[in-house]
Enzyme design. Sequence first.
Site, PDB file in Angstrom:
ATOM      1  CG  LEU A 184      -2.052  -1.021   1.126  1.00 45.95           C
ATOM      2  CD1 LEU A 184      -2.900  -0.953   2.388  1.00 45.95           C
ATOM      3  CD2 LEU A 184      -2.912  -0.766  -0.092  1.00 45.95           C
ATOM      4  NE  ARG A 244      -5.044  -5.794  16.085  1.00 46.70           N
ATOM      5  CZ  ARG A 244      -4.823  -5.511  14.823  1.00 46.70           C
ATOM      6  NH1 ARG A 244      -3.593  -5.231  14.421  1.00 46.70           N
ATOM      7  NH2 ARG A 244      -5.789  -5.529  13.962  1.00 46.70           N
ATOM      8  CG  HIS A 282      -0.696  -9.031  13.066  1.00 47.91           C
ATOM      9  ND1 HIS A 282      -1.123  -9.679  11.928  1.00 47.91           N
ATOM     10  CD2 HIS A 282      -1.335  -7.839  13.073  1.00 47.91           C
ATOM     11  CE1 HIS A 282      -1.997  -8.908  11.306  1.00 47.91           C
ATOM     12  NE2 HIS A 282      -2.125  -7.787  11.962  1.00 47.91           N
ATOM     13  CD  GLU A 305       4.336  -4.181   9.159  1.00 48.02           C
ATOM     14  OE1 GLU A 305       3.496  -4.426   8.267  1.00 48.02           O
ATOM     15  OE2 GLU A 305       4.709  -5.028   9.986  1.00 48.02           O
TER      16      GLU A 305
END
Lengths: 276, 638
Positions: free
Chosen positions: B44, B331, B402, B426
Amino acid sequence: MSAGSQAEAAVSTERRASGMTFTLEIWRQRNADDPGRMVAYEATRVSPDMSFLEMLDLLNEELMRKGEEPFAFDSDCREGICGMCGLVINGVAHGPGTGTTTCQLYMRLFKNGSRIRVEPWRARAFPVVRDLVVDRSAFDRIIQAGGYTSVNTGSAPDANATLISQARAEEAMDSAACIGCGACVASCKNASAMLFVAAKVKHLGVLPQGQPERRQRGVTMLETMQEEGFGNCTNEYECEAVCPKEISTSNIAFLNREYIRNLVSLSSLRPLVTSE
Amino acid sequence: MATLNSRVPGGPLAQKWERHQFELKLVNPANKRHHSVIVVGTGLAGASAAATLAELGYNVLSFCLQDSPRRAHSIAAQGGINAAKNYQNDGDSVFRLFYDTIKGGDYRSREANVHRLAEISSNIIDQCVAQGVPFAREYGGTLTNRSFGGAQVSRTFYARGQTGQQLLLGAYSALMRQVAAGRVQLFPRSEMLEPVIVDGHMRGIVTRNLCSGEMQSWAADAVVLATGGYGNVFFLSTNAKASNVTATWRAHRRGAFFANPCFTQIHPTCIPVSGDFQSKLTLMSESLRNDGRVWVPTTAGDGRTPDQIPEAERDYYLERRYPGFGNLVPRDVASRAAKAVCDDGLGVGSAGRSVYLDFVEAIKRDGLDVIRQKYGNLFQMYEEITNEDPYKTPMRIYPAVHYTMGGLWVDYDLMSNLPGLFVLGEANFSDHGANRLGASALMQGLADGYFVIPYTLGGYLAGTRLGEVTTEHPAFAEAEAAASERIDSLLAVRGKRTVDDFHRELGLLLWDHCGMARNASGLTQALERVRQIREEFWQNVTVLGTPGEFNQVLERAGRVADFMEFAETMTRDALERDESCGGHFREEHQTGEGEARRDDDNFAHVAAWEFTGVGQDPVLHKEPLVFENVSLSQRSYK
Ligand SMILES: Cc1cc2nc3c(=O)[nH]c(=O)nc-3n(C[C@H](O)[C@H](O)[C@H](O)COP(=O)(O)OP(=O)(O)OC[C@H]3O[C@@H](n4cnc5c(N)ncnc54)[C@H](O)[C@@H]3O)c2cc1C
Ligand code: SF4
Ligand code: FES
C-alpha cells in the site's frame, strides 16, 4: 464445499504419528531454455494437517540435507489471497479442492500412498522461469491497457457523494475478488485469459466510477490479451471450475456484450488508449 | 555524533501540517520529469507513493520481490481501514482518532505525525472509492462502517474480509496506469541489496534480479523504502513468506537509524500452531471479536469438550477483567490475557496453548445467516486449516506475531537521518508507538504514499542542491561488490543445516524471550544465544546452486542472515527499555493487576539505534517525546 468438510472427518492418531507417504512426480526445468522433465521423489512422514506446500517444503529440506538442489515453486501469503502460488496437481490447476488455491490444500485431502503429479502452469504467455515457477507479467500488461479508473490522487469527491446500491457493490466485489493467479489460463485448452480480463472489466463496468472509460476498457484489454499470446475463449468453462475465487463465467458474457457494443461505437474513435 | 531532529513544524497541532505544506518548497512542474525517484516496495505504501509521484510528473523506478506488484503482503489484510469520517454520527472526529491512536500506542509516538495521519484519513477513503474499491455499503447506498479493535466508534471501512486486497488493487491499478503512461518503470522479482550513498545523500540502490541473478545499479535523486515489516524474524508469523528486514537493515548498516525495534505486535486471534512443520500462522480477523466471546474453563485440565462445559464453569476472562471494553480490548491487552490464562494451565486444545472464541450466543441472537454473511469466508478458512466447523464448535485461537511498530527512524517529512532516504508504511517507526490499533496500518501506508510523500519529497528535492550522479560513480561499484561478496560467502559455507532450520531456531528463541513477555535475564540470555546461532549459521548453513540463476534458497539465506544481525539489535532494545509499554511487556514492570506499567520519566522517548558493526554494541540515540495535547495516563480499558 470447503476442503475441510470434504476430508475424512477423523484421522486416526496412529496415522498422524507415523505419517503419510506419497510418490511425487515433479516437473524440473533449470531455465527457460531447458526442455524439462518429470522427476519422481518419495515424500514420507507427511502429516495430514500439513498444507500441500508444507509437504513440498519438507521434501525440499530433505533434498538439501542430502546435498541435492531443491525444486523451485512460488508462494507468499500462504492463505489464498496473494495469487503467488499455483501448481497443476494431477492435471488440475490448484489441485483437488473447490474454490481454493494451492497453498490452501491440506494433505488430508489426498489418499495415503498415492502418486501425485506436480506441474507448472503451462501457457505460451506464461513462460517457465524455473521448475514450477512461471512468469505472469503478461497479466500486469493487460491491466496497464485499461484496468483502472483515471483519477489522480487528490481529485476525488467525498466518498458518499455517489450512492451505490448494496447489490451493485456486492456484484462489483464478486468480480474484484480475482487474485490474478492464472489458474483460469492454465486450465483452458486455448490458454485464454478471458476470465481474468472479464473479472476486471465487470468490476469496473458495474460501478459508476468505471463508466467514463467503460467504452474502451474491454476493447483495449482484450486486444492486449491477444497480443500477449493468450488464446480465445471457446466456452469450455474449465476456468470457472478451477478458479479459487469462484469467479463466474457470467463475467465473460458481460465482457462479450461490452466488446461487441463498444467495438462498433469505438471504430470511429480509436486509437483511444488514454493515459492522462 | 549524529543528532536527531524530528523537524516537527511549529504552531498549534491542528495547523502544523497545513502550515508545513505551505512552507515546503515546490518543484517547478517542468522540472519534475528531470528528477528520478526510486521506490522500493509495492505494498500500500510503495504503490500509492510510486503512482502519486508519477502523476505529479516525476520519473519513477518501482521495485518489488514478487512477480507482480499486486502481490505485496498488504494484499493479505482482512479487517479494514480507519478514517475519521464520522459518517455514523457517533462522535468520531480527527481529534478522537488522533487521541485513540496515541493512547493505543501507549504514549510512545509523535503527536504531530499521528495528528496528520488522522487529518488525512478521510481523503484516503475518497481516493479509494474513486478508484473503484468496492467497500461494503448500506442498503441506501452509503458506505458501511464497523467498530474494530479497541475503538468505541464505528470508523472502520471494509470490503468483505479482503480490505487489503481491494485497497492494494486500487493502488496497483493507479500504478499500472502510470506504467502505461511511461512515467513508471517496473522491476518485479528484484531484490534491493544495498543502498548507495554519494556525498552524504542517498543516490541509488543495487538490486539482484531474482530471475537471472544479475546485480544491477540504479541511480536517482531520492530513494523511498516501503519494504514492509520484520515480523518474520520470529519465523512463525502472520506475514507473507517473503516479508523481511533486508532493505531496511542494509540501509541501517550504512547509517540509517533503526527506531524501537523491540516494538512488535502479537495479534490475539490467530489459529494456534499445530505442528513443527508449520510454515506460517494464519490470522483470524479481529472483527470476529465483535461477535465472538473469548473464554476458557475455570478449572485447569478440564478435559470436556466445550459444549459439555456449563456456563458457570467458563471464565469469559476479557469480559470479567475489562467490563468497559470486554472482548474488544486492544491487541496487546488481549494477547497477554490469553497467554496468562494458558500459563495458568487453563488453555484448551491438545497442547493447552489456545483459548475459545465462541459464536454460539451471536448465532442465537442474530441467526446463522447474519453470522454467515459477516464472517463466512473466515469460518471457511478456519475449517479448511483445522478441519473443525466453527458454526458448531468454538474456534480455538492463540496470539501470533503480526506487525512491527519499530522501523527505520524518520522525521516529520518521513525522511531518515540519511538525507534523500524516505521510509514509508510498516518499514518506518512513525505512527503507532508501542502498539498499533486495528485497521490503522492500511490507513498509515496509504496516508504516507498518497498524501505525505508527494509533498515532503518535493520539498526535499526543491530545497537541496544535488549534483549529477550516474551509476558510473565508484560508490555503485563498491555497493555491487559488497552485495556479490555476501552472496558468494553464503554459497561458500557448504555446511549441513538448512536455512529454514536456522531460521526456526532463531524464531523460537525470540518468541520465548523477546515475545509477549520479556525480562532482563531472558533477554540477556537471548542476546548471547543469538550471537551463537549467527556464528553457527555462517559455519554450517547449506546453500546450494549458483548466484547467476533463479535461486530461492539463496534469496532466503540472505534474508535470514540479515535477521540474524537484526535480532541482536531488537533484543538489545528490549533489554534497554526497562519499562513496560504497549506490546513491550517487561515482567519486572507491571501493576498489581498484571497491566503494563510505563516509566514516563525515563522512557518517554524514541530509541534510535546507530549501527557500529556486526556483533558490536550499537549506539543509542534518544528522541524525547513531548506531549502538549494529551495528558499521559495509565491506559485503562476497564
Ligand atoms: C494477515 C494480516 C492482516 C492484516 N490486516 C490488517 C487490517 O485489517 N487493517 C490494517 O490496517 N492492517 C492490517 N495488517 C497490517 C498491514 O497489512 C501491513 O502493515 C501493511 O499492509 C504493510 O504495507 P506496506 O506497504 O508497508 O508493506 P508490504 O505490503 O509488506 O509491502 C512490502 C513491499 O516491499 C517489497 N520488498 C520487501 N523487501 C524488498 C527488497 N529487499 N527489495 C525489493 N522489494 C522489497 C515487497 O516485495 C513488497 O512489494 C494486516 C497484516 C497481516 C499480516
Ligand atoms: S479469474 Fe480466478 S483463476 Fe483466473 S486469475 Fe482470477 S482468481 Fe485466478
Ligand atoms: S501463496 Fe498466496 S495465494 Fe497461495
